[in-house]
Each structure stands twice: as C-alpha cells, then as structure tokens.
Design a protein around this motif. Sequence first.
Motif, PDB file in Angstrom:
ATOM      1  N   LEU B  73      35.284  20.342  29.027  1.00 21.34           N
ATOM      2  CA  LEU B  73      33.763  20.226  29.378  1.00 21.34           C
ATOM      3  C   LEU B  73      33.633  20.544  30.672  1.00 21.34           C
ATOM      4  O   LEU B  73      32.388  20.294  31.392  1.00 21.34           O
ATOM      5  CB  LEU B  73      33.422  18.559  29.246  1.00 21.34           C
ATOM      6  CG  LEU B  73      33.263  18.427  27.629  1.00 21.34           C
ATOM      7  CD1 LEU B  73      33.115  16.758  27.484  1.00 21.34           C
ATOM      8  CD2 LEU B  73      32.075  18.952  27.250  1.00 21.34           C
ATOM      9  N   ALA B  74      34.420  21.041  31.337  1.00 18.26           N
ATOM     10  CA  ALA B  74      34.446  21.577  32.738  1.00 18.26           C
ATOM     11  C   ALA B  74      33.346  22.616  33.229  1.00 18.26           C
ATOM     12  O   ALA B  74      32.953  22.540  34.367  1.00 18.26           O
ATOM     13  CB  ALA B  74      35.883  21.710  33.361  1.00 18.26           C
ATOM     14  N   ASP B  75      33.090  23.283  32.313  1.00 19.22           N
ATOM     15  CA  ASP B  75      31.964  24.232  32.444  1.00 19.22           C
ATOM     16  C   ASP B  75      30.862  23.899  31.455  1.00 19.22           C
ATOM     17  O   ASP B  75      31.192  23.324  30.449  1.00 19.22           O
ATOM     18  CB  ASP B  75      32.184  25.820  32.820  1.00 19.22           C
ATOM     19  CG  ASP B  75      33.083  26.272  31.337  1.00 19.22           C
ATOM     20  OD1 ASP B  75      32.490  26.078  30.465  1.00 19.22           O
ATOM     21  OD2 ASP B  75      33.847  27.195  31.533  1.00 19.22           O
ATOM     22  N   GLU B  76      29.868  24.593  31.761  1.00 13.93           N
ATOM     23  CA  GLU B  76      28.656  24.251  31.020  1.00 13.93           C
ATOM     24  C   GLU B  76      28.621  24.532  29.568  1.00 13.93           C
ATOM     25  O   GLU B  76      28.010  24.081  28.613  1.00 13.93           O
ATOM     26  CB  GLU B  76      27.542  25.256  31.822  1.00 13.93           C
ATOM     27  CG  GLU B  76      26.271  25.269  31.087  1.00 13.93           C
ATOM     28  CD  GLU B  76      25.569  26.297  31.640  1.00 13.93           C
ATOM     29  OE1 GLU B  76      26.038  27.082  32.595  1.00 13.93           O
ATOM     30  OE2 GLU B  76      24.430  26.819  31.253  1.00 13.93           O
ATOM     31  N   GLY B  79      29.696  21.928  27.110  1.00 16.66           N
ATOM     32  CA  GLY B  79      28.675  20.988  27.248  1.00 16.66           C
ATOM     33  C   GLY B  79      27.375  20.930  26.541  1.00 16.66           C
ATOM     34  O   GLY B  79      27.011  20.170  26.066  1.00 16.66           O
ATOM     35  N   ARG B  80      27.026  22.149  26.324  1.00 19.10           N
ATOM     36  CA  ARG B  80      25.742  22.614  25.727  1.00 19.10           C
ATOM     37  C   ARG B  80      25.863  22.408  24.245  1.00 19.10           C
ATOM     38  O   ARG B  80      24.961  22.063  23.527  1.00 19.10           O
ATOM     39  CB  ARG B  80      25.234  23.983  26.282  1.00 19.10           C
ATOM     40  CG  ARG B  80      24.470  23.718  27.465  1.00 19.10           C
ATOM     41  CD  ARG B  80      24.154  25.052  28.127  1.00 19.10           C
ATOM     42  NE  ARG B  80      23.541  26.042  27.118  1.00 19.10           N
ATOM     43  CZ  ARG B  80      23.381  27.317  27.499  1.00 19.10           C
ATOM     44  NH1 ARG B  80      24.320  28.051  28.158  1.00 19.10           N
ATOM     45  NH2 ARG B  80      22.764  27.996  26.369  1.00 19.10           N
ATOM     46  N   GLU B 225      35.688  34.953  36.763  1.00 18.21           N
ATOM     47  CA  GLU B 225      34.732  35.630  37.554  1.00 18.21           C
ATOM     48  C   GLU B 225      35.935  36.629  38.180  1.00 18.21           C
ATOM     49  O   GLU B 225      35.485  37.696  38.331  1.00 18.21           O
ATOM     50  CB  GLU B 225      34.365  34.709  38.692  1.00 18.21           C
ATOM     51  CG  GLU B 225      33.308  35.319  39.839  1.00 18.21           C
ATOM     52  CD  GLU B 225      33.438  34.529  40.920  1.00 18.21           C
ATOM     53  OE1 GLU B 225      33.863  33.329  40.953  1.00 18.21           O
ATOM     54  OE2 GLU B 225      32.540  34.993  41.921  1.00 18.21           O
ATOM     55  N   ARG B 250      30.465  35.209  33.468  1.00 20.27           N
ATOM     56  CA  ARG B 250      31.246  35.070  34.570  1.00 20.27           C
ATOM     57  C   ARG B 250      31.944  36.290  35.259  1.00 20.27           C
ATOM     58  O   ARG B 250      31.717  36.746  36.293  1.00 20.27           O
ATOM     59  CB  ARG B 250      32.577  34.106  34.202  1.00 20.27           C
ATOM     60  CG  ARG B 250      32.120  32.560  33.942  1.00 20.27           C
ATOM     61  CD  ARG B 250      33.355  31.622  33.728  1.00 20.27           C
ATOM     62  NE  ARG B 250      33.460  31.075  35.071  1.00 20.27           N
ATOM     63  CZ  ARG B 250      33.198  29.938  35.394  1.00 20.27           C
ATOM     64  NH1 ARG B 250      32.455  29.295  34.552  1.00 20.27           N
ATOM     65  NH2 ARG B 250      33.218  29.226  36.534  1.00 20.27           N
ATOM     66  N   ALA B 253      29.143  38.185  36.722  1.00 19.90           N
ATOM     67  CA  ALA B 253      29.061  37.969  38.080  1.00 19.90           C
ATOM     68  C   ALA B 253      29.881  38.486  39.209  1.00 19.90           C
ATOM     69  O   ALA B 253      29.730  39.148  40.122  1.00 19.90           O
ATOM     70  CB  ALA B 253      29.055  36.496  38.222  1.00 19.90           C
ATOM     71  N   ARG B 260      28.696  45.436  44.529  1.00 19.40           N
ATOM     72  CA  ARG B 260      28.382  45.436  46.050  1.00 19.40           C
ATOM     73  C   ARG B 260      29.093  45.638  47.134  1.00 19.40           C
ATOM     74  O   ARG B 260      28.981  46.371  48.039  1.00 19.40           O
ATOM     75  CB  ARG B 260      27.738  43.770  46.260  1.00 19.40           C
ATOM     76  CG  ARG B 260      26.753  43.568  47.581  1.00 19.40           C
ATOM     77  CD  ARG B 260      25.851  42.431  47.161  1.00 19.40           C
ATOM     78  NE  ARG B 260      26.661  41.174  46.975  1.00 19.40           N
ATOM     79  CZ  ARG B 260      26.009  40.609  45.825  1.00 19.40           C
ATOM     80  NH1 ARG B 260      24.765  40.619  45.284  1.00 19.40           N
ATOM     81  NH2 ARG B 260      26.640  39.629  45.337  1.00 19.40           N
ATOM     82  N   ALA B 279      23.786  29.279  32.787  1.00 21.10           N
ATOM     83  CA  ALA B 279      23.038  29.078  34.358  1.00 21.10           C
ATOM     84  C   ALA B 279      23.323  30.130  35.354  1.00 21.10           C
ATOM     85  O   ALA B 279      22.623  30.736  36.079  1.00 21.10           O
ATOM     86  CB  ALA B 279      23.314  27.639  34.918  1.00 21.10           C
ATOM     87  N   ILE B 280      24.504  30.517  35.255  1.00 21.13           N
ATOM     88  CA  ILE B 280      25.066  31.710  36.069  1.00 21.13           C
ATOM     89  C   ILE B 280      24.155  32.959  36.172  1.00 21.13           C
ATOM     90  O   ILE B 280      23.987  33.262  37.291  1.00 21.13           O
ATOM     91  CB  ILE B 280      26.434  32.309  35.827  1.00 21.13           C
ATOM     92  CG1 ILE B 280      27.546  30.860  35.884  1.00 21.13           C
ATOM     93  CG2 ILE B 280      26.692  33.462  36.508  1.00 21.13           C
ATOM     94  CD1 ILE B 280      28.799  31.517  35.324  1.00 21.13           C
ATOM     95  N   ARG B 282      21.090  33.027  35.750  1.00 20.62           N
ATOM     96  CA  ARG B 282      19.845  33.047  36.327  1.00 20.62           C
ATOM     97  C   ARG B 282      19.911  33.267  37.939  1.00 20.62           C
ATOM     98  O   ARG B 282      19.119  33.266  38.688  1.00 20.62           O
ATOM     99  CB  ARG B 282      19.270  31.696  36.069  1.00 20.62           C
ATOM    100  CG  ARG B 282      18.679  31.466  34.602  1.00 20.62           C
ATOM    101  CD  ARG B 282      17.629  30.555  34.326  1.00 20.62           C
ATOM    102  NE  ARG B 282      18.091  29.540  34.707  1.00 20.62           N
ATOM    103  CZ  ARG B 282      18.811  28.429  34.539  1.00 20.62           C
ATOM    104  NH1 ARG B 282      19.331  28.823  33.229  1.00 20.62           N
ATOM    105  NH2 ARG B 282      18.987  27.212  34.972  1.00 20.62           N
ATOM    106  N   PHE B 283      21.233  32.784  38.245  1.00 23.24           N
ATOM    107  CA  PHE B 283      21.626  32.570  39.727  1.00 23.24           C
ATOM    108  C   PHE B 283      22.139  33.913  40.345  1.00 23.24           C
ATOM    109  O   PHE B 283      22.259  33.809  41.667  1.00 23.24           O
ATOM    110  CB  PHE B 283      22.351  31.435  39.926  1.00 23.24           C
ATOM    111  CG  PHE B 283      21.558  30.008  39.556  1.00 23.24           C
ATOM    112  CD1 PHE B 283      20.388  29.837  40.093  1.00 23.24           C
ATOM    113  CD2 PHE B 283      22.240  29.304  38.597  1.00 23.24           C
ATOM    114  CE1 PHE B 283      19.694  28.677  39.968  1.00 23.24           C
ATOM    115  CE2 PHE B 283      21.597  28.007  38.374  1.00 23.24           C
ATOM    116  CZ  PHE B 283      20.210  27.829  38.829  1.00 23.24           C
ATOM    117  N   TYR B 285      22.287  37.569  41.771  1.00 26.37           N
ATOM    118  CA  TYR B 285      21.372  38.537  42.584  1.00 26.37           C
ATOM    119  C   TYR B 285      21.956  39.802  42.358  1.00 26.37           C
ATOM    120  O   TYR B 285      22.870  40.253  42.838  1.00 26.37           O
ATOM    121  CB  TYR B 285      20.950  38.392  43.755  1.00 26.37           C
ATOM    122  CG  TYR B 285      20.336  39.091  44.397  1.00 26.37           C
ATOM    123  CD1 TYR B 285      18.729  39.261  44.114  1.00 26.37           C
ATOM    124  CD2 TYR B 285      20.368  40.275  45.174  1.00 26.37           C
ATOM    125  CE1 TYR B 285      17.894  39.924  44.577  1.00 26.37           C
ATOM    126  CE2 TYR B 285      19.528  41.197  45.842  1.00 26.37           C
ATOM    127  CZ  TYR B 285      18.196  41.062  45.220  1.00 26.37           C
ATOM    128  OH  TYR B 285      17.044  41.961  45.670  1.00 26.37           O
TER     129      TYR B 285
END
Lengths: 338, 338
Positions: B73-76, B79-80, B225, B250, B253, B260, B279-280, B282-283, B285
């Motif tokens: 459960l350490a990442d989202e 949990g979902r 990642e 991941r 990202a 970059r 969630a990643i 959405r965050f 860039y």
Amino acid sequence: MERTKPTIIDVARAAGVSPSTVSRVLNGTTAVDAAKAERVHVAVARLGYVPNAFARSLLGHAGRWVGVLVPQLADEFYGRVVTGIEDGLKQGGFQMVCSLGHGERSTEAEAIAMFVEARVAGLVLVSDHVPDRDVLALARARHPIVLVNRVIPELAAHAIRIDNVYSGALATRHLLGLGHTRIAHVAGSLNRTGARERLEGYHLALREHGIARDDRLVFEGDFSEEGGREAMTRALDSADFTAVFAANDRMAAGAIAAIREAGLRTPDDISIVGFDNTAISRFTYPALTTVDYPVTSMGRRAADHLLQLIAGADPPPLPLIQPRLVERDSTCAPGEMR
Amino acid sequence: MERTKPTIIDVARAAGVSPSTVSRVLNGTTAVDAAKAERVHVAVARLGYVPNAFARSLLGHAGRWVGVLVPQLADEFYGRVVTGIEDGLKQGGFQMVCSLGHGERSTEAEAIAMFVEARVAGLVLVSDHVPDRDVLALARARHPIVLVNRVIPELAAHAIRIDNVYSGALATRHLLGLGHTRIAHVAGSLNRTGARERLEGYHLALREHGIARDDRLVFEGDFSEEGGREAMTRALDSADFTAVFAANDRMAAGAIAAIREAGLRTPDDISIVGFDNTAISRFTYPALTTVDYPVTSMGRRAADHLLQLIAGADPPPLPLIQPRLVERDSTCAPGEMR
DNA sequence: TGACCTGCTGAAAAGCTTTTCAAGGAAAGG
DNA sequence: CCTTTCCTTGAAAAGCTTTTCAGCAGGTCA
C-alpha cells in the motif's frame, strides 16, 4: 449441496483416533505415536480440514489480530502509515486488520465496534473522528491503544505524532537562511490542528529573525492541489514576496502551477517549500524542497509500542517526531538565478 | 488484576433474567417485556458488556468479513483498489479485512490461511504470487473468490482486469492520430504479463497504420521513475523518434526528466503518453497525457461480484476493462509548437 | 366455564476446539 | 517377579452465544 466444513471430530473418526489426539498432532503440544500422527495428517489433507479460529479463540486464547483504523487509502500518505504498522505487527507475530473510517464518525465507530467484538489484541487509531470520550472509554476497558497523529491528553504517552510547530519553523527557517525576508504561507484548512500548528511554527521562525508578523501573507487552502493553486493565485494578486511555505506537497504542486501560469519561475522568482515528502515532491518541476514526514517509520514505532502494551509491559512514552528537511530544486536565494 | 470480560450470563444475572432473554433484547429477535428489557440495557451499560463475536460466529452464522489481499500500500495504486473494494463491501454490509502480501509467496500464503481460519465470507486477491494451484484449491473448497489483475483460466469469470493490449494500442493510436510515425516505447519489466501485453498493443497499433515493427525503438524499464529516466536516456542516445509511450506514469515522469536533461522539450520535441493516471500524471510538467486505469471502480466491481457469489447467485462474468485516454499537455502533433 | 390461542420466558442443546484429568500400558528399577 | 514411573491416549469440561422447545399465564371464544 453446501457440504459443511469438516471438523476435528470428522478428522478423528477418519484417522481412528480421538479429537484430543488430532488437536495434539496439529498443535504439537504433546508427543504422539508416529503412526497415528501420520494417519491424522493424511486425514487432514484428504478432508481439507481447517481448524476453526472461532472455536479456538473462544477458549480465551488471545487473538493474534490488531485493528488498524485509517481515514482512507486513496492517496499515498496513509498507505505508508499502514505499511509501517503492518511491518511492525508482522514482526511481532500479529496480523493487521485494517478498516477505513472515511473521516466519518459513524463509520469509524462501526469499525471500532467490529474490532472490539472480534476481540482484537489491540488498536491503532490514525487521526480519526471518533470523540475523545469514546476512545478513552475503550482505553479504560483495558484495550491496548496507540494513537497516530492525534492528541488526547490522557493518552499522550501512547500517541505518536509529528512536531508540527517545529516542522513549520524548520521549513520557514530554511527560507530565512537563504536570505528571504518576505515569506508567504499557504496554510491548510485552519480548522485542523496540524494546519494551525504549522502556521504557528511559521510565525515562530519569523519572530526569531525579527520579522514582524504580517497576516496578509497567510493564505488558507484546503490541502488540495486546487486549493493550493487558488491560494497562490490570490497571493500573487495581493502581496509581494519571494518565497512560500506550503503546508503540504499537494498545495505546493498547485502553487507551482499558479506561479508558472502567472509567468513567473520557480525558484528564480519565487522559492517554495512543501510538506510531507510524498511522491509528488519528486515529480513536480522543479522537484520540491520539502519537510520529510517520516510516516512509515512512525507507523512502525506505533506498532512496536502497541506490541509492548499488549505484552503487558510499560513502554516509555512515544516521542514527538522532529522531521528533517529534504532539499531539492524549488528553493534558492532571492534574486539568484539557478 | 486482569478482570475478565463480562459474559451474557453475567448480564443475565445482573438483570435478573435468563441469558436467552438478554440475547433476545440485544438482537431484537422476539418481543420482550419492556421492564425487563430496560433492566437488561442498564446491566449491559453498567458492566460494559460486548457480545463475543467468536461465540456468535461459532454458531455457523456466516461471518460478515471479507479478506482482501494486496501486494502493498506504499504507493497510491493499490490504495485506490482497496478503496473501491471497501466501498462495495460496506455497501453490502460486509467489513473488509486487509492484508499485505509484499509480493512474497509465503507471506501471501500466511495471510490467506488466516482468512480461511477466520472463516471470512469471501476473498479478493489482487495480483498476487500464490501459485494458481493453491488459489484453485481454495475455490474448489467453495470459497467465494474474486481475482483482480490476475488470470487463472478456470476462474476467468471471476477475474476483473484491464485489457492491456487494447490499452497499449489506445495510447499508441493517440500518438499516431496526432501524426507521429517514429514512436518509441518505454516498456515495463518484460517478465510481467501486463508489460508484455502493453508492448503487444503498441505493436498492434503500429501494424494497423502500416508501420513496420522496429525493435530498436523499444526500451525495457522496471516500472520505476529511475528506470524510466534511464531507458529514455538510452533511447535519446540511440534512436530517432518524436513520441514515446511509457508503460506507466512513474517511468513517464522519469522520461520527461531525461528529455529535459537532454535539452529537449516536451511535447514540442517529444510527445509522451503515460499509463495509470495516478496523481503523478497531474503533477509532472507538462501534465501527462495518460491511459486512465479505472482502478477504484474495478475494485468496486470486484466487490459487487463477490457479494453476489457469497449470496449464492451466479453473476455474469466480469469484463475485461477497456480504459480511456486522458489528454493533458504532454502530447501534440510532431513539429507543432505548443 | 372449558378449550384454545397468544405472548413471553427459561432450560437446554448446538457449535468446535483445547486442556485437564484419569487411566491404561509399557518400560525401568529393585 | 513385583512395584514404580513415564508415556500416550481418550473422556469430559470449559469457553459464550443463539435458537429451539416446552411451559406458563393470561386472554378469547364458544
């Protein structure tokens, strides 16, 4: 057609021994004739016998289960708490039984009632909404309880939480140390204790540095990304500052987006510090400097403490956790190009 | 000093009635004289009596618990899933008992054994490591079981999972539709079925568009990642492409970071599509265009299906889920400035 | 007024395992 | 060869609740 599950008596009959003997073979409590033991094993395998945990527990054998109540698991934060708790419990030979409270008093009360009926050996309550009174009643009924992120004065010794004031000051001091003097704060919902304490820490650090308190630099959010974006938009419209301390990473991520949308750069124009050190903070651009909320290890310590309580020991009080800062790329000295 | 818990007999004595009457008052099964009922309530409150769930369950009353096994459960993500499952179960009046398998066979086996001993009404197994044989044995022993993200041919009707081939094709088609023709793929660990299927979908979509398969455009990562960053660095060094499909958010990202670092821009120089919609996405860039893994609703459906199995119904087979794409800012037509 | 029904209550059994107690047999020692 | 001891085993009780069954009292109907 629902064939009922075999009992120890069926096994005994099949193996031609008494139920007591079967029990002894299965639990290894007393030496049993090898040939009979073998017959028992065969019968167990053939019938698919599984001992009934209810009957066993009825004998007063302490259950090896611990109830864990968390608000939700939809984001990473509580998942990490649970991971720590489970780890500690498993280490001590206990199994975790986890329920979700959804931040609703009635749901939480139901979950706790279930735990009590199931005669769990102990409880871990993570920041829940059940009234203090009920928790205290539980504690008085001799249920071992550990609280995570919640203060009930009578149970302070069995509560583990982060020092929010210290943490807020830590984040703010980092910005002050870089040379910032105009520092805004994007606060969490101020009806939450944690949010108020972080704000207090922010004020504390400013005072230490002889900077006058200016409430026009504080913007209340709601711990969500959108709340952070919106608070930061208001901030950019109304105030003048070179750095921000956001009360959690989600809001910090929203704030970064707002800063970018306003045509400014992070950290060149505005430095920002978050809070929690969730996965988010590694994925924002720039990667977020943040306060590391050591949530897994706190869960672990909560579990260890609980195990001691269950064992009847009198463990030392749980500490107030003072976290450390994780520096990434969202902060620099004011005016510095990076 | 450990005062033992009061039993129904203690309550009966205190109220001056028989245990049967106490039981009736507490369960409301039969009308009871009002005065006596009142005395019972008083006695219950005074003694702090809590019915013993074990004794009750021993009577063969089906337990109202369902066991849920997840890897971690350490990442989202999980949990979902759990959130969806719990929601569905609660709706049907069942409580979730959740355990972590940590991806280890022995740990999972222990957790399942505990569930069985506790006589849970059913089981939800999320993508676990216990061998097919053991799961089948459980199913044959008439345990209602639902699988999430796992294929066991005999239990296909009770398994819910995402259509990875379709999903991989969906992501790739989106890039093709924008006009890209040189599309790379950052794959997950190819010893995982899901990763192989997504790769297959990628190939499928390319074939549809008459683009020849080119294995030099496929780079294996490990779902992390760092793995994504590294795979993308290798890709940029060795190949020529204008778009990437990454097998999870991941890695996407990490890939964005690598792009970059190489002095290129997303999506102007390289478009990228992720997978999961965590969630990643959405965050990052720019915010990540990604395949929406409807993980909560899948958990919800798994729970609903299980409830039907428990009720003895014969529900329609669980479907293969075909997700949809969420467009954000990480993709555009090749050469287009955005 | 007597037979019958209704409403409430207590006694007892069922549900399954562990553990204590007593007994049986075998081995060991005198 | 007899007594003592140890090892193994089965019978039975304990643990707590729910439910069935039977009984009792009071009321209803003929």
